[in-house]
Design a protein around this motif. Structure first.
Motif, short mmCIF file in Angstrom:
data_model
loop_
_atom_site.label_atom_id
_atom_site.label_comp_id
_atom_site.label_asym_id
_atom_site.label_seq_id
_atom_site.Cartn_x
_atom_site.Cartn_y
_atom_site.Cartn_z
N ARG A 23 0.91 -1.24 0.17
CA ARG A 23 0.13 0.01 0.03
C ARG A 23 0.60 1.33 -0.16
NH1 ARG A 23 -5.33 0.48 0.70
NH2 ARG A 23 -5.16 -1.79 1.71
N THR A 49 -3.54 -6.36 -4.32
CA THR A 49 -2.80 -5.72 -5.32
C THR A 49 -2.67 -5.56 -6.11
OG1 THR A 49 -0.71 -6.49 -3.93
CG2 THR A 49 0.19 -5.23 -5.49
N GLN A 52 -4.75 -2.18 -5.21
CA GLN A 52 -4.48 -1.28 -5.55
C GLN A 52 -3.62 -0.32 -5.63
OE1 GLN A 52 -2.14 -2.25 -1.63
NE2 GLN A 52 -4.53 -2.74 -1.31
N HIS A 56 -4.19 3.70 -7.59
CA HIS A 56 -3.11 4.26 -7.52
C HIS A 56 -2.55 5.00 -9.28
CE1 HIS A 56 -2.87 3.54 -3.70
NE2 HIS A 56 -2.31 5.18 -2.99
#
Length: 254
Positions: A23, A49, A52, A56
């Motif tokens: 993270r 993962t 995430q 981003h």
């Protein structure tokens, strides 16, 4: 050079065992080399993962490995090229499925560990990886060490090859990485690492363990997610690069 990519090996936790801080790393890197289950990573953890990374807007790469969970993919295996090719296709397909479920896509491929080092000099193993990429998606760039067999073969087949430098690893004078079993293999001082990467970006030079000034061309810089202090190292490297006027941006668009 006006821009450079910053990547990290992520998705390496397995079941109840947590490795690295995905993270936090995903707030700093621009590309994520995500494990594909052969050296690390379980399906639910990998999916988390990848999601995430997508959130981003970090580019996702398939970090393919020898089938070596126990050895974390860092043990050399003499696989027949046909088996290796099938293994890479399998891993690419798995990560592509997880990426599709997350509303994103696999943007590149990077070998991991022993396979990464093997395809620097082993033409047959390198050719098997290149063949797998061609069979699945010939638009995928391959990341690896400069002046390597896999780079030569990838470019001969019309694939994009992206040369890489390692922030947290020591180099021999021939451009290869110092084996992890030897002193100087892994670097830990964030400030020293930041200065090394800044010089690499500005001058294209890095100092090898024997003091040799090694010319090195790289489009992406790697920080290993399992290196102690990886988040601080990644932050220091990114801050140093940006302070010098460089843009830190992915080399491959999602």
């Amino acid at each position: 050079m006006t821009s450079i990519d910053l990547n990290a090996d992520l998705g390496e936790s397995y079941g109840a065992w947590t490795l690295g801080d995905d993270r936090s790393m995903l707030e700093l890197v621009t590309s994520a080399n995500v494990a594909c289950g052969f050296h690390a990573g379980d399906p639910s953890g990998l999916l988390a993962t990848v999601r995430q990374a997508a959130a981003h807007r970090v580019s996702i790469g398939a970090q393919v490995s020898y089938p070596d969970l126990r050895g974390f993919g860092r043990r050399a295996l003499d696989l027949p090229p046909a088996d290796l090719m099938a293994d890479v296709v399998y891993q690419l397909g798995a990560l592509q499925g997880l990426a599709t479920a997350s509303g994103t896509r696999v943007a590149y491929l990077k070998p991991h560990g022993a396979l990464y080092n093997r395809v620097v000099h082993d033409e047959l193993q390198a050719a098997a990886v290149v063949e797998a990429v061609l069979a699945v998606d010939a638009t995928l760039p391959i990341v690896g060490l400069p002046d390597s067999e896999i780079g030569r073969l990838a470019e001969a087949e019309g694939l994009r090859f992206v040369p890489e430098a390692f922030a947290d690893r020591g180099y021999r004078s021939d451009g290869s990485l110092v084996p992890r079993s030897e002193a100087g293999a892994v670097l830990h001082d964030p400030d020293e690492i930041g200065e090394r990467m800044l010089r690499l970006a500005a001058e294209g030079v890095i100092t090898a363990v024997d003091g040799t000034e090694l010319p090195l061309s790289a489009e992406t810089i790697c920080v290993h997610g399992d290196t102690p202090g990886a988040v601080r190292i990644a932050r220091t490297v990114r801050d140093a690069l940006e302070a010098s006027g460089l843009t830190v941006a992915p080399f491959a668009v999602r």
